[in-house]
Design a protein around this motif. Structure first.
Motif, short mmCIF file in Angstrom:
data_model
loop_
_atom_site.label_atom_id
_atom_site.label_comp_id
_atom_site.label_asym_id
_atom_site.label_seq_id
_atom_site.Cartn_x
_atom_site.Cartn_y
_atom_site.Cartn_z
N PRO A 190 -23.77 -90.29 -123.17
CA PRO A 190 -24.60 -89.49 -122.98
C PRO A 190 -26.03 -90.35 -123.03
CG PRO A 190 -24.05 -89.15 -125.16
CD PRO A 190 -22.90 -89.89 -124.54
N SER A 191 -26.88 -89.95 -122.03
CA SER A 191 -28.09 -90.92 -121.95
C SER A 191 -29.21 -90.54 -122.93
CB SER A 191 -28.72 -90.88 -120.30
OG SER A 191 -29.00 -89.41 -120.26
N THR A 192 -28.90 -90.44 -123.94
CA THR A 192 -29.96 -90.07 -125.13
C THR A 192 -30.15 -91.52 -125.64
OG1 THR A 192 -28.23 -89.82 -126.62
CG2 THR A 192 -29.13 -87.89 -125.72
N GLY A 193 -31.37 -91.86 -126.02
CA GLY A 193 -31.86 -93.08 -126.49
C GLY A 193 -31.59 -93.55 -127.83
N SER A 229 -28.76 -97.56 -128.07
CA SER A 229 -28.51 -97.10 -126.71
C SER A 229 -29.86 -97.27 -125.93
CB SER A 229 -28.04 -95.83 -126.44
OG SER A 229 -28.95 -94.93 -127.22
N ALA A 230 -31.35 -96.85 -126.55
CA ALA A 230 -32.33 -97.21 -125.77
C ALA A 230 -32.46 -98.65 -125.53
CB ALA A 230 -33.57 -96.71 -126.83
N PHE A 284 -30.56 -99.50 -122.70
CA PHE A 284 -31.27 -98.75 -121.45
C PHE A 284 -32.66 -99.74 -120.72
CE2 PHE A 284 -30.70 -94.20 -122.87
CZ PHE A 284 -29.27 -94.41 -122.62
N ALA A 309 -26.75 -93.74 -113.40
CA ALA A 309 -26.23 -93.43 -114.68
C ALA A 309 -26.82 -92.48 -115.58
CB ALA A 309 -26.23 -94.69 -115.50
N GLY A 310 -27.90 -91.84 -115.00
CA GLY A 310 -28.55 -90.76 -115.83
C GLY A 310 -29.52 -91.13 -116.61
N ILE A 311 -29.99 -92.20 -116.43
CA ILE A 311 -31.10 -92.99 -117.26
C ILE A 311 -32.31 -92.71 -116.58
CG2 ILE A 311 -32.34 -95.09 -118.12
CD1 ILE A 311 -29.46 -96.15 -118.49
#
Lengths: 497, 309, 351
Positions: A107-110, B177-178, B181, B195-197
């Motif tokens: 999932p694209s949560t930061g 994850s951030a 990104f 990729a949904g970012i």
């Protein structure tokens, strides 16, 4: 029968008033490979963009697994199980394979912790499922194009995609990789996934697909079971007329040898031991699969990637081509494959585009002469029947075929001895295509040596006086003009004896 | 090994320089001057962490020097007004974040080139500060210096804090994850979108963070002296960009790490004491810094030329 | 660009940009004419509209104007040069050194400074074209290197003064009615204008700015053209250094600090796209004038004089002006995209 995985009804889409799709119906069943066929510009890519949610149709309905969806966005499409494997994979070159897969699937949560070992493990599993021997630790920039496609497929698998779209997936694959890919596609089919398979290669469609839909000029010409149709029938559906009639005949005997290559190769690109010659007044076709080294050879001849082995002779004299300027000075012209990036400067008026390669001749002493330039452009606009509102129209405002003519005009203006045409009719509408063919024939008649690179097999066969078939970076064979299509394809594929 | 080649080569250069100093100028290795050096560089390290993020994200921010000065003066004035140290710190960080957000709106929101936007904010902020303050120093209340600690304790605290922050960033860039990104957006914006970012949101966040870190660094700087010097941030942008670039973060985005930046920063920080100990005039420092930046990018250029062959 | 062969829609857009800028300039001037006051050397209060004041503006805009002219072709190729201000400082110092310390005559020392400028520009050109490094980072490095060398040579202290009157004539006197350096400025403007608008070189710069790959595939010598623009910038920076030195009567290491910003602002304000391809020398000249009038006009507003911050205020406003010009240049496109996405469908929700 269960609901189809995907059902498109009366899809219409236009860009700036031009219809890309007009009322197209299409459906995909679970466990089916449905081939989508059509010439360049027939509307295949627009249809794909509609399915992936990249573009919204103007009219018509989309249903996925029986449920009607409106306002499909790329992320919504992904969640509904649509995955697309593009020819040029949209991966992150600086990141590892494992991370590329993870960025698609997680999932694209930061604010989430990254589990590197889990990422690697998942990547290893997915890659193993499609039989790819790629280390999850590799940076994607180090992978070949087909390997990158395999990574894309792994992403689709990992996302649990139910509808997988493959856009010319074998275009740059080797024989072995193709078989691997076919096995992957069959696996997908067996597990109930629906595959939309886009390819220009009819043999693939016959070995792999269950059904085939042909698009032409934005309309669906028909859908058929693969068993109910043969190659000739498909080609008829694609072009809508007999293929052989549209090519203008050769009228002249070839003259002196203009270009002779002796064992040409370069360590900077996969081209080696290329030997052939092209005569004045001759159209020499270069056939082969994408990735066989044809464009790379053209780049060598135009000085973009200089050769470091072998000898290039122009009119019998050896020449060294280290830059495009040197190539141009020797009378070589190259109409590149990628019009929008290389062929035409989109923002500049067509008059400026047409004069760009002949600055020295029409602007003596480097001073611009706007009148001369305008007349020069008007001449070519008339000669090549370029459809534009005038010499001041920016290159980007023209249609594909007319951009191609502008690119051609630029190089004809240099009065070359050797003209290299790289996929000159790709993405060009049928009318402009036959006009370009006539122009090429006329140029040959005037004594120009033409090197024609084309993936459109009927075009190479119809236009060429002789055909060189490239495979794996070198010339596999040189055949006479009216060669047999099967034989050429077999040589290009490497299946010939 | 190969992936960290660039970081290791900078560390190697640093090691060589330190070895040279050990032979030529053993006086360099006295604890107190070294601690002072580390303390002086601690705020720079904090700003450089932000700059590493910005450059990994394929952007640049040359306004950090001005932001630093504005935050310093702003925090100093609030402290002089009698605000407690904690609030002053918060205010300094907030001012920085706000200035970063302004850059971020223009760069991420309107997609203007970061070099020109931050060039404009660099000058506007600097001149605005000069206009309002006319170069006046701010006298700080007594309790603020070293947050009331003794000088040595304060120095140790600052250095430890900066190193801790570096560690946090190193971990976050790798395990959050951030953080990934930021790399994703820097290496390919379009692929990130697929990729949904949301690349714009990531870019904006990076600039806000850059500003906040600058505010934090400004606070770490003013507590070192009894007065706030209004021009303290001048030239800071160059110093941190140099550290980041020398440390192997690619100016084209997506590649590099804060560890490389740390090695680059230490290398550059040792230039000035080396000059002193080798009895070379300090005026050469700027030229040498420039030469080191050029050397680093030339080395990268040569390497990528070789790879493309 | 005002060429016959430009498409009309585009031409009208650019025309309107320059037209608007001209109106802004006039408005600025009228404003300062109305509200500005200043005291002349006889302690008499005179207005902003005096001829002396106009010459003063011209005199002060020559150096930044030269740098802006040098940057116009560079930005047309979608490049940037941050090192021009630093190179100005280095050339000024070396000129002073050649004349004062090496005992060379003024013309020889000046020629030496121009050679240094060419070398500095050549270093940028070499790194940008040979190694294909991004201009931004290369010129950021040389920005530091050139200024650092100037400081190292002078040890941050030496200032060269006492130049002969014949040299000071260049920066402080008038020749045929105009400040002497204005003639040089106008000559360079004419040359750069011809280069950019009337020769195949200018055409190549634009093509490279729009599409470097497209230019290469058209057989244009991309590397040589790029090298040329950075080389020109080096020489012009040296010329600006000579004028600077002559105007102030002294050469010091901090000469031209921050000038790169004003020059870039003038170019962008003048309608040259920072993304390359689009722009004109006329626009750059208007941009330079707008900044110069602003700077000079502020200095004679009574309220600013009381604040004692004309320099700072004009710097601040120039930065703001640059942001406004940039925003203004992308906002129409942005709004139309936004409107289009709202018109055709629901906006694509970012995730």
């Amino acid at each position: 029968m269960s609901a189809p995985l995907l059902e498109l009804r009366r899809i219409t889409k236009s860009y700036a008033g031009v219809h890309a799709l007009r009322g197209v119906d299409f459906d995909l069943q679970p466990g089916e490979v449905h081939a989508l066929l059509g010439e360049n510009g027939a509307g295949k890519s627009t249809l794909i963009r509609v399915v992936t949610g990249a573009h919204q149709p103007d009219r018509g309905s989309i249903a996925i697994e029986g449920k009607r969806v409106t306002n499909l966005t790329p992320s919504a499409a992904q969640q509904l199980g649509v995955a697309c494997i593009y020819q040029q994979p949209a991966l992150f070159p600086d990141l590892t394979v494992a991370e590329n897969i993870a960025l698609r699937l997680e999932p694209s949560t930061g604010l989430r912790l990254v589990h590197w070992s889990a990422r690697r493990e998942r990547a290893r599993n997915l890659l193993a499922r499609i039989g790819a021997s790629i280390s999850p630790e590799t940076e994607v920039r180090a992978l070949s194009m087909p390997e990158q496609q395999l990574v894309e497929i792994a992403c689709a698998l990992g996302a649990g995609a139910r509808i997988v779209i493959m856009d010319e997936p074998t275009a740059s694959l080797t024989q072995k990789e193709q078989h691997l890919l076919f096995a992957v596609v069959r696996d997908l089919r067996a597990s109930g996934v629906g595959v939309i398979y886009i390819s220009h290669r009819l043999d693939e469609i016959f070995t792999l697909a269950d059904r085939v839909t042909v698009l032409r000029d934005g309309e669906s010409v028909g859908t058929s079971l693969v068993g109910d149709i043969n190659e000739a029938g498909l080609i008829r559906m694609m072009v809508g007329r007999e293929v052989t009639q549209i090519y203008p005949p050769a009228e002249t005997e070839p003259g002196e040898v203009v270009l002779a290559l002796k064992g040409i190769g370069s360590s900077a690109c996969p081209v080696h031991d290329v030997t052939f010659d092209v005569r004045a007044g001759e159209v020499f076709g270069l056939a082969g699969l994408v990735g066989a080294g044809r464009t790379e050879l053209a780049r060598i001849l135009f000085g973009l990637t200089p050769a470091d082995r072998g000898e290039i002779l122009l009119n019998g004299r050896p020449v060294i081509l280290h830059s495009p300027q040197e190539a141009v000075a020797h009378g070589i012209a190259y109409v590149p494959e990628d019009r929008r990036r290389h062929g035409v400067v989109l923002e500049m008026p067509i008059a400026q585009n047409m004069s760009m390669a002949v600055h020295r001749r029409i602007f003596p002493g480097t001073w611009l002469r706007f009148g001369t330039e305008r007349r020069h452009a008007l001449d070519f606009i008339r000669d090549l029947a370029v459809k534009a509102y005038g010499p001041d129209a920016p290159g980007g405002s023209l249609s594909g075929g007319n951009q191609q003519k502008v690119s051609l005009a630029r190089w004809l203006a240099t009065k070359p001895k050797l003209l290299i045409l790289d996929e000159p009719t790709q993405g060009v509408d049928v009318g402009a295509k036959s006009e370009i063919h006539k122009i090429v024939r006329r140029l040959a008649k005037q004594g120009l040596a033409v090197l024609l690179i084309s993936s459109d097999l009927p075009e190479v066969l119809g236009m060429s006086d002789r055909i060189g078939i490239m495979r794996g970076g070198t010339i596999a064979a040189v055949l006479p003009g009216k060669a047999d299509a099967q034989e050429v394809m077999a040589l290009a594929l490497g299946t010939a004896k | 090994m190969n992936r960290y080649f660039r970081e290791l080569s900078v560390a190697g250069a640093l090691g060589l320089l330190l070895a040279l100093l050990a032979v030529v100028a053993p006086a360099f290795y006295q604890p107190q001057p070294l601690l002072s050096l580390a303390t002086r560089e601690a705020p720079t390290l904090v700003v450089a962490c932000g700059m590493a993020l910005v450059i990994i994200c394929r952007q640049i921010d040359i306004s950090v020097g001005s932001q630093f000065s504005v935050c310093s003066v702003g925090a100093g004035l609030l402290a002089a007004h009698g605000w407690p140290a904690g609030l002053v710190l918060l205010a300094s960080v907030s001012i920085g974040a706000l200035l970063g957000a302004f850059n971020g709106v223009l760069i991420a929101g309107l997609r203007l080139p970061s070099i020109v936007v931050t060039l404009a904010t660099l000058v506007s902020l600097r001149q605005g500060l000069n206009l309002v303050r006319q170069g006046e120093f701010v006298n700080l209340p007594d309790g603020l210096q070293w947050f009331g600690l003794s000088q040595t304790d304060g120095q140790w605290t600052l250095v430890a804090f900066a190193l801790g922050l570096l560690l946090v960033f190193a971990v976050a860039l790798r395990y959050l994850s951030a953080g990934r990104f930021v790399y994703a957006v820097g290496t390919d914006t379009e692929a990130a979108r697929l990729a949904g970012i949301n690349p714009q949101r990531v870019t904006f966040a990076v600039f806000v963070l850059m500003g906040a870190l600058t505010g934090l660094a400004a606070m770490m700087n003013i507590i070192q002296s009894p007065q706030v010097q209004p021009l303290s941030g001048n030239g800071l942008e160059l110093k941190v960009i140099a550290a980041v670039v020398v440390g192997g973060v690619a100016i084209s985005g997506g590649r590099g790490s804060v560890w490389g930046m740390f090695a680059g920063l230490l290398l550059l920080a040792c230039v000035s004491p080396t000059l002193t100990h080798l009895h070379i005039e300090a005026y050469w420092e700027k030229a040498i810094q420039g030469a080191i930046i050029l050397l680093a990018v030339v080395a990268d250029g040569l390497r990528s030329r070789k790879e493309n062959r | 660009m005002r060429t016959a062969s430009t498409n009309s829609a585009w031409k009208s857009a650019v025309f309107s940009h320059e037209g608007i800028l001209f109106l802004v300039l006039v408005a600025e001037w009228v404003f300062f004419y109305h509200f500005g006051t200043t005291v002349n050397r006889h302690d008499v209060v005179v207005g902003f509209g005096t001829i002396d004041r106009q010459f003063d503006i011209l005199r002060h805009s020559c150096e930044i104007g030269l740098l802006a002219l040098a940057l116009t072709p560079i930005i047309l190729t979608a490049g940037i040069d941050l090192s021009v201000g630093s190179l100005l400082g280095l050339c000024a110092i070396l000129f002073g050194m050649l004349w004062h310390d090496a005992g060379l005559s003024i013309p020889v020392a000046a020629a030496g400074a121009l050679v240094v400028g060419a070398l500095g520009g050549g270093l940028n050109a070499l790194l940008i074209t040979w190694l294909r490094l991004p201009p931004l980072i290369v010129t950021l490095g040389t920005y530091s290197l050139f200024r650092g060398l100037a400081e190292a040579i002078t040890r941050g202290a030496v200032t060269y003064t006492d130049f002969p009157a014949s040299f000071l004539f260049l920066g402080q006197e008038r020749w045929y009615g105009l400040p002497t350096q204005a003639w040089i400025f106008l000559a360079v403007a004419a040359l750069v204008g011809l280069l950019v608008h009337r020769t195949t070189y200018g055409r190549s710069f634009r093509a490279i700015g729009f599409s470097p790959e497209g230019a290469r595939y058209a057989g244009l010598p991309v590397g040589r053209r790029l090298a040329l623009v950075y080389l020109i910038a080096g020489v012009v920076s040296a010329l600006a250094a000579l004028i600077y030195t002559s105007r102030l009567g002294q050469a010091k290491a901090d000469a031209g600090t921050g000038y790169e910003l004003f020059a870039i602002t003038a170019v962008v304000l003048g309608g040259t796209s920072i993304f390359g391809g689009v722009g004109s020398v006329t626009g750059t000249l208007l941009g330079v004038a707008a900044i110069a009038v602003l700077k000079n006009g502020l200095a004679c507003l009574p309220v600013v004089m009381r604040m004692n911050g004309a320099e700072e205020l004009s710097g601040m406003l120039t930065g703001a002006l640059l942001l406004l010009a940039l925003t203004g240049s992308v906002l129409p496109k942005y709004l139309s995209n936004w409107r289009a996405s709202h018109h055709s469908a629901r906006p694509q929700t970012p995730t």
